[in-house]
Design a protein around this motif. Structure first.
Motif, PDB file in Angstrom:
ATOM      1  N   LYS A   4       0.833  -1.206   0.000  1.00 66.82           N
ATOM      2  CA  LYS A   4       0.000   0.000   0.000  1.00 66.82           C
ATOM      3  C   LYS A   4       0.867   1.254   0.000  1.00 66.82           C
ATOM      4  CE  LYS A   4      -0.572   0.146   4.992  1.00 66.82           C
ATOM      5  NZ  LYS A   4      -1.510   0.217   6.081  1.00 66.82           N
ATOM      6  N   ASP A   5       0.231   2.366  -0.304  1.00 68.64           N
ATOM      7  CA  ASP A   5       0.926   3.647  -0.287  1.00 68.64           C
ATOM      8  C   ASP A   5       1.377   3.981   1.128  1.00 68.64           C
ATOM      9  OD1 ASP A   5       0.500   3.993  -2.991  1.00 68.64           O
ATOM     10  OD2 ASP A   5      -1.285   5.228  -2.714  1.00 68.64           O
ATOM     11  N   LYS A   7       1.868   6.661   3.776  1.00 68.99           N
ATOM     12  CA  LYS A   7       1.414   8.008   4.090  1.00 68.99           C
ATOM     13  C   LYS A   7       1.760   8.428   5.505  1.00 68.99           C
ATOM     14  CE  LYS A   7      -2.339   7.635   0.797  1.00 68.99           C
ATOM     15  NZ  LYS A   7      -3.760   7.542   0.582  1.00 68.99           N
ATOM     16  N   ASP A  11       2.746   3.425   8.529  1.00 70.39           N
ATOM     17  CA  ASP A  11       2.756   2.751   7.223  1.00 70.39           C
ATOM     18  C   ASP A  11       4.183   2.365   6.831  1.00 70.39           C
ATOM     19  OD1 ASP A  11       0.012   3.146   6.982  1.00 70.39           O
ATOM     20  OD2 ASP A  11       0.219   4.879   5.639  1.00 70.39           O
ATOM     21  N   GLN A  15       5.555  -1.368   6.202  1.00 70.70           N
ATOM     22  CA  GLN A  15       6.097  -1.704   4.886  1.00 70.70           C
ATOM     23  C   GLN A  15       7.520  -2.251   4.993  1.00 70.70           C
ATOM     24  OE1 GLN A  15       3.902  -1.882   2.873  1.00 70.70           O
ATOM     25  NE2 GLN A  15       4.394  -1.222   0.846  1.00 70.70           N
TER      26      GLN A  15
END
Length: 66
Positions: A4-5, A7, A11, A15
């Motif tokens: 996923k992005d 932000k 996150d 990641q």
């Protein structure tokens, strides 16, 4: 696995943890490749690749603690 992005800091932590796991799995798979007799002549190259992947996994996991 879909990534996923990024932000937020959370996150980013999630990641990098996923990347670390992926890299470690690849390094584990190299261990299996080293067992194939056809690749015995490339053992040093495989050892080097595996060591670098484990190092990358460790570095990625350390990002989560900072």
């Amino acid at each position: 696995m879909e990534l996923k992005d990024i932000k937020t800091t959370e996150d980013l932590k999630e990641q990098t943890e996923r990347y670390g796991i992926i890299v470690e799995q690849i390094a584990d798979n190299i261990q299996d490749l080293k067992q194939i007799k056809l690749l015995k002549g490339n053992a040093t190259q495989l050892d080097n690749a595996q060591a670098l992947l484990y190092r990358a996994s460790r570095i990625l996991s350390e990002l989560n603690t900072n």
